[in-house]
Design a protein around this motif. Sequence first.
Motif, PDB file in Angstrom:
ATOM      1  N   ARG A   1     -62.538  -8.877  -4.943  1.00 19.06           N
ATOM      2  CA  ARG A   1     -61.779  -8.739  -6.189  1.00 19.06           C
ATOM      3  C   ARG A   1     -60.515  -9.591  -6.082  1.00 19.06           C
ATOM      4  O   ARG A   1     -59.851  -9.601  -5.042  1.00 19.06           O
ATOM      5  N   ILE A   2     -60.195 -10.273  -7.183  1.00 12.30           N
ATOM      6  CA  ILE A   2     -59.020 -11.138  -7.200  1.00 12.30           C
ATOM      7  C   ILE A   2     -58.212 -10.845  -8.464  1.00 12.30           C
ATOM      8  O   ILE A   2     -58.760 -10.832  -9.577  1.00 12.30           O
ATOM      9  N   ALA A   3     -56.936 -10.595  -8.293  1.00  8.66           N
ATOM     10  CA  ALA A   3     -56.032 -10.363  -9.413  1.00  8.66           C
ATOM     11  C   ALA A   3     -54.853 -11.323  -9.312  1.00  8.66           C
ATOM     12  O   ALA A   3     -54.428 -11.695  -8.212  1.00  8.66           O
ATOM     13  N   LEU A   4     -54.327 -11.700 -10.464  1.00  5.13           N
ATOM     14  CA  LEU A   4     -53.275 -12.706 -10.524  1.00  5.13           C
ATOM     15  C   LEU A   4     -51.990 -12.133 -11.124  1.00  5.13           C
ATOM     16  O   LEU A   4     -52.026 -11.278 -12.014  1.00  5.13           O
ATOM     17  N   ALA A   5     -50.872 -12.635 -10.642  1.00 12.10           N
ATOM     18  CA  ALA A   5     -49.562 -12.362 -11.218  1.00 12.10           C
ATOM     19  C   ALA A   5     -49.038 -13.629 -11.865  1.00 12.10           C
ATOM     20  O   ALA A   5     -49.381 -14.748 -11.463  1.00 12.10           O
ATOM     21  N   GLY A   6     -48.205 -13.472 -12.892  1.00 14.27           N
ATOM     22  CA  GLY A   6     -47.536 -14.615 -13.494  1.00 14.27           C
ATOM     23  C   GLY A   6     -48.375 -15.437 -14.454  1.00 14.27           C
ATOM     24  O   GLY A   6     -47.925 -16.503 -14.893  1.00 14.27           O
ATOM     25  N   VAL A   7     -49.575 -14.953 -14.816  1.00 16.63           N
ATOM     26  CA  VAL A   7     -50.439 -15.774 -15.677  1.00 16.63           C
ATOM     27  C   VAL A   7     -50.807 -15.090 -16.986  1.00 16.63           C
ATOM     28  O   VAL A   7     -51.470 -15.687 -17.821  1.00 16.63           O
ATOM     29  N   ALA A   8     -50.376 -13.840 -17.192  1.00 19.53           N
ATOM     30  CA  ALA A   8     -50.724 -13.085 -18.391  1.00 19.53           C
ATOM     31  C   ALA A   8     -49.631 -12.040 -18.631  1.00 19.53           C
ATOM     32  O   ALA A   8     -48.823 -11.766 -17.729  1.00 19.53           O
ATOM     33  N   PRO A   9     -49.593 -11.423 -19.787  1.00 18.77           N
ATOM     34  CA  PRO A   9     -48.602 -10.375 -20.030  1.00 18.77           C
ATOM     35  C   PRO A   9     -48.802  -9.126 -19.169  1.00 18.77           C
ATOM     36  O   PRO A   9     -47.922  -8.258 -19.126  1.00 18.77           O
ATOM     37  N   ILE A  10     -49.935  -9.047 -18.489  1.00 18.23           N
ATOM     38  CA  ILE A  10     -50.243  -7.953 -17.580  1.00 18.23           C
ATOM     39  C   ILE A  10     -50.840  -8.546 -16.299  1.00 18.23           C
ATOM     40  O   ILE A  10     -51.235  -9.713 -16.283  1.00 18.23           O
ATOM     41  N   PRO A  11     -50.910  -7.771 -15.209  1.00 21.00           N
ATOM     42  CA  PRO A  11     -51.655  -8.263 -14.040  1.00 21.00           C
ATOM     43  C   PRO A  11     -53.087  -8.579 -14.464  1.00 21.00           C
ATOM     44  O   PRO A  11     -53.715  -7.777 -15.165  1.00 21.00           O
ATOM     45  N   TRP A  12     -53.598  -9.722 -14.020  1.00 28.04           N
ATOM     46  CA  TRP A  12     -54.860 -10.226 -14.585  1.00 28.04           C
ATOM     47  C   TRP A  12     -55.956 -10.200 -13.530  1.00 28.04           C
ATOM     48  O   TRP A  12     -55.910 -10.932 -12.541  1.00 28.04           O
TER      49      TRP A  12
ATOM     50  N   PRO B   1     -48.661 -25.729 -24.263  1.00 28.18           N
ATOM     51  CA  PRO B   1     -48.217 -27.050 -23.806  1.00 28.18           C
ATOM     52  C   PRO B   1     -47.208 -26.896 -22.660  1.00 28.18           C
ATOM     53  O   PRO B   1     -46.231 -26.166 -22.768  1.00 28.18           O
ATOM     54  N   GLY B   2     -47.498 -27.551 -21.556  1.00 24.55           N
ATOM     55  CA  GLY B   2     -46.603 -27.469 -20.408  1.00 24.55           C
ATOM     56  C   GLY B   2     -47.013 -26.464 -19.364  1.00 24.55           C
ATOM     57  O   GLY B   2     -46.486 -26.470 -18.248  1.00 24.55           O
ATOM     58  N   SER B   3     -47.948 -25.550 -19.672  1.00 24.10           N
ATOM     59  CA  SER B   3     -48.323 -24.525 -18.696  1.00 24.10           C
ATOM     60  C   SER B   3     -49.700 -24.744 -18.088  1.00 24.10           C
ATOM     61  O   SER B   3     -50.148 -23.941 -17.266  1.00 24.10           O
ATOM     62  N   ALA B   4     -50.392 -25.816 -18.451  1.00 24.90           N
ATOM     63  CA  ALA B   4     -51.739 -26.055 -17.922  1.00 24.90           C
ATOM     64  C   ALA B   4     -51.735 -26.231 -16.410  1.00 24.90           C
ATOM     65  O   ALA B   4     -52.754 -25.983 -15.748  1.00 24.90           O
ATOM     66  N   PHE B   5     -50.606 -26.633 -15.844  1.00 27.51           N
ATOM     67  CA  PHE B   5     -50.532 -26.786 -14.395  1.00 27.51           C
ATOM     68  C   PHE B   5     -50.831 -25.480 -13.678  1.00 27.51           C
ATOM     69  O   PHE B   5     -51.267 -25.477 -12.515  1.00 27.51           O
TER      70      PHE B   5
ATOM     71  N   GLY C   1     -41.731 -23.752 -28.393  1.00 23.68           N
ATOM     72  CA  GLY C   1     -40.656 -24.200 -27.520  1.00 23.68           C
ATOM     73  C   GLY C   1     -41.176 -24.507 -26.136  1.00 23.68           C
ATOM     74  O   GLY C   1     -42.245 -25.097 -25.978  1.00 23.68           O
ATOM     75  N   ARG C   2     -40.426 -24.053 -25.145  1.00 23.88           N
ATOM     76  CA  ARG C   2     -40.844 -24.259 -23.757  1.00 23.88           C
ATOM     77  C   ARG C   2     -41.706 -23.091 -23.294  1.00 23.88           C
ATOM     78  O   ARG C   2     -41.271 -21.945 -23.308  1.00 23.88           O
ATOM     79  N   GLY C   3     -42.916 -23.403 -22.880  1.00 28.61           N
ATOM     80  CA  GLY C   3     -43.810 -22.361 -22.401  1.00 28.61           C
ATOM     81  C   GLY C   3     -44.355 -22.659 -21.027  1.00 28.61           C
ATOM     82  O   GLY C   3     -45.397 -22.134 -20.636  1.00 28.61           O
ATOM     83  N   ASP C   4     -43.640 -23.469 -20.243  1.00 27.33           N
ATOM     84  CA  ASP C   4     -44.198 -23.937 -18.976  1.00 27.33           C
ATOM     85  C   ASP C   4     -44.299 -22.850 -17.912  1.00 27.33           C
ATOM     86  O   ASP C   4     -45.041 -23.021 -16.944  1.00 27.33           O
ATOM     87  N   GLU C   5     -43.585 -21.743 -18.052  1.00 22.15           N
ATOM     88  CA  GLU C   5     -43.704 -20.660 -17.071  1.00 22.15           C
ATOM     89  C   GLU C   5     -44.396 -19.446 -17.683  1.00 22.15           C
ATOM     90  O   GLU C   5     -44.323 -18.345 -17.139  1.00 22.15           O
ATOM     91  N   HIS C   6     -45.077 -19.654 -18.784  1.00 15.28           N
ATOM     92  CA  HIS C   6     -45.623 -18.541 -19.536  1.00 15.28           C
ATOM     93  C   HIS C   6     -47.115 -18.334 -19.274  1.00 15.28           C
ATOM     94  O   HIS C   6     -47.721 -18.992 -18.429  1.00 15.28           O
TER      95      HIS C   6
END
Length: 296
Positions: free
Chosen positions: A245-256, A272-276, A142-147
């Motif tokens: 050290r760099i950690a990301l939010a919003g890009v994985a099921p956990i802090p990355w 599809p749709g989340s490569a941006f 389905g839609r995965g653009d924010e996933h």
Amino acid sequence: MKLQRLSSLDAAELGGAGFDNGSVPLAGGTDVVPLLRDGLLSADTLVDVRAVVPRGIESYDGADGQGGGVRIGAGTTLAELEHAPESVPDALREACRLSASPQIRGMGSIAGNLLQATRCWYWRLGQSCWLAGGDRCLARAGRGDEHAVFGNSHCSSAHPSDPAAALVALGATVRTTQRELPLADLYRLPTDDNRSNTTLRRGELILELDVPRPDASTYLKAMDRARYAFPLVGVAAVRRGDDVRIALAGVAPIPWLLGSPDGGLSGATPLPGSAFKIELGEALVRRARDAIVPIS
């Protein structure tokens, strides 16, 4: 549904709270209450833990006057951290400021924010997705653009906490009613055998965070609206000496946590749709790194 108030952390009282039998702890309630309302969480008893979970901020110095850090009670609100003195690292203060509306920041506790549920719309709408016990991640078809673009082999939901990414980058330690562990170890990628994304045990309460003092830190965030939105990509960057050290939010099921601060977002597997998110994240990583690394 009943409400019970804890008056101590005595083992007998914790056992009597019934966390193993359908009870759910409640502090600020900004995540628990909506989950109960929407039928995504069930509870026989809500256990009010505000009287027993520490709240407040205490700075300390290292043994030689160097280093040191800050201890943060798990009940401390995001607003209190946002307006905390400079002993609280910039990355954490900014992550709290950008987390939510003023009303939610005034109620939501830091521990509750670290444990908040995913914003994945399939799960939130009660669909039979993989995270809800189904056999497939619905975002894939389905839609995965924010996933998620990392760690998404089973579940593509994106972890929504800004402070969690900041605290992982800062190398924070968490103390609970049962143990002490690096905050990064509080999180795990879900598997077929265990679909939780945390290692928190049933009945275990977060009590305190210990955050070592960095030389420099920052938090940057991209959202789909100007304010009060969950991160499309959040980037926490922390420097101690020459180590970044760099950690990301919003890009994985956990802090990355990135393996290398200079390696970009290599290894990502976008839907599809989340490569941006990769291009967006790489731009934010460069900006965050430049903000904390002195110009030679």
